[in-house]
Design a protein around this motif. Structure first.
Motif, mmCIF file in Angstrom:
data_model
loop_
_atom_site.group_PDB
_atom_site.id
_atom_site.type_symbol
_atom_site.label_atom_id
_atom_site.label_comp_id
_atom_site.label_asym_id
_atom_site.label_seq_id
_atom_site.Cartn_x
_atom_site.Cartn_y
_atom_site.Cartn_z
ATOM 1 N N MET A 1 58.363 15.561 77.491
ATOM 2 C CA MET A 1 57.295 16.166 78.257
ATOM 3 C C MET A 1 57.809 17.495 78.819
ATOM 4 N N ASP A 2 57.033 18.530 78.675
ATOM 5 C CA ASP A 2 57.398 19.853 79.171
ATOM 6 C C ASP A 2 57.080 19.940 80.668
ATOM 7 N N MET A 3 58.115 20.132 81.479
ATOM 8 C CA MET A 3 57.942 20.183 82.932
ATOM 9 C C MET A 3 58.123 21.601 83.473
ATOM 10 N N THR A 4 58.168 22.597 82.601
ATOM 11 C CA THR A 4 58.451 23.965 83.045
ATOM 12 C C THR A 4 57.302 24.595 83.831
ATOM 13 N N THR A 5 56.099 24.093 83.671
ATOM 14 C CA THR A 5 54.961 24.688 84.382
ATOM 15 C C THR A 5 54.615 23.945 85.668
ATOM 16 N N GLU A 6 55.364 22.899 85.975
ATOM 17 C CA GLU A 6 55.093 22.118 87.183
ATOM 18 C C GLU A 6 55.448 22.916 88.437
ATOM 19 N N ARG A 35 63.078 15.114 90.529
ATOM 20 C CA ARG A 35 64.262 15.700 89.907
ATOM 21 C C ARG A 35 65.274 16.103 90.974
ATOM 22 N N ASP A 41 66.817 22.434 85.495
ATOM 23 C CA ASP A 41 66.566 22.364 84.054
ATOM 24 C C ASP A 41 66.945 21.015 83.477
#
Length: 74
Positions: A1-6, A35, A41
């Motif tokens: 799951m891409d969490m970079t935009t959270e 996290r 990252d």
């Protein structure tokens, strides 16, 4: 799951000096990603919001107790 935009926020119980900090994102309701703020990252743990609330309540009330480590069989 891409969490970079959270959008992440630091826990109000985190150390203000930058150590031992948890961050949480409220963007994925009803899932709650958690996290380590020192490793943005790195991986995030995903919890059902109700399960996380139950865990926090158990820590606050002291009903969650640490058990001694289990010895490997054999």
């Amino acid at each position: 799951m891409d969490m970079t935009t959270e959008t992440w926020r630091k826990s109000s119980y985190s150390n203000p000096d930058g150590g031992a900090c948890l961050e949480v994102s409220d963007d994925l309701s009803p899932t709650l990603p958690i996290r380590d703020s020192k490793a943005p990252d790195g991986p995030a743990l995903l919890f059902a919001a109700g399960s996380w609330s139950s865990f926090v309540a158990a820590v606050r009330t002291g009903t969650l107790r640490r058990h001694p480590p289990r010895r490997p069989a054999g």
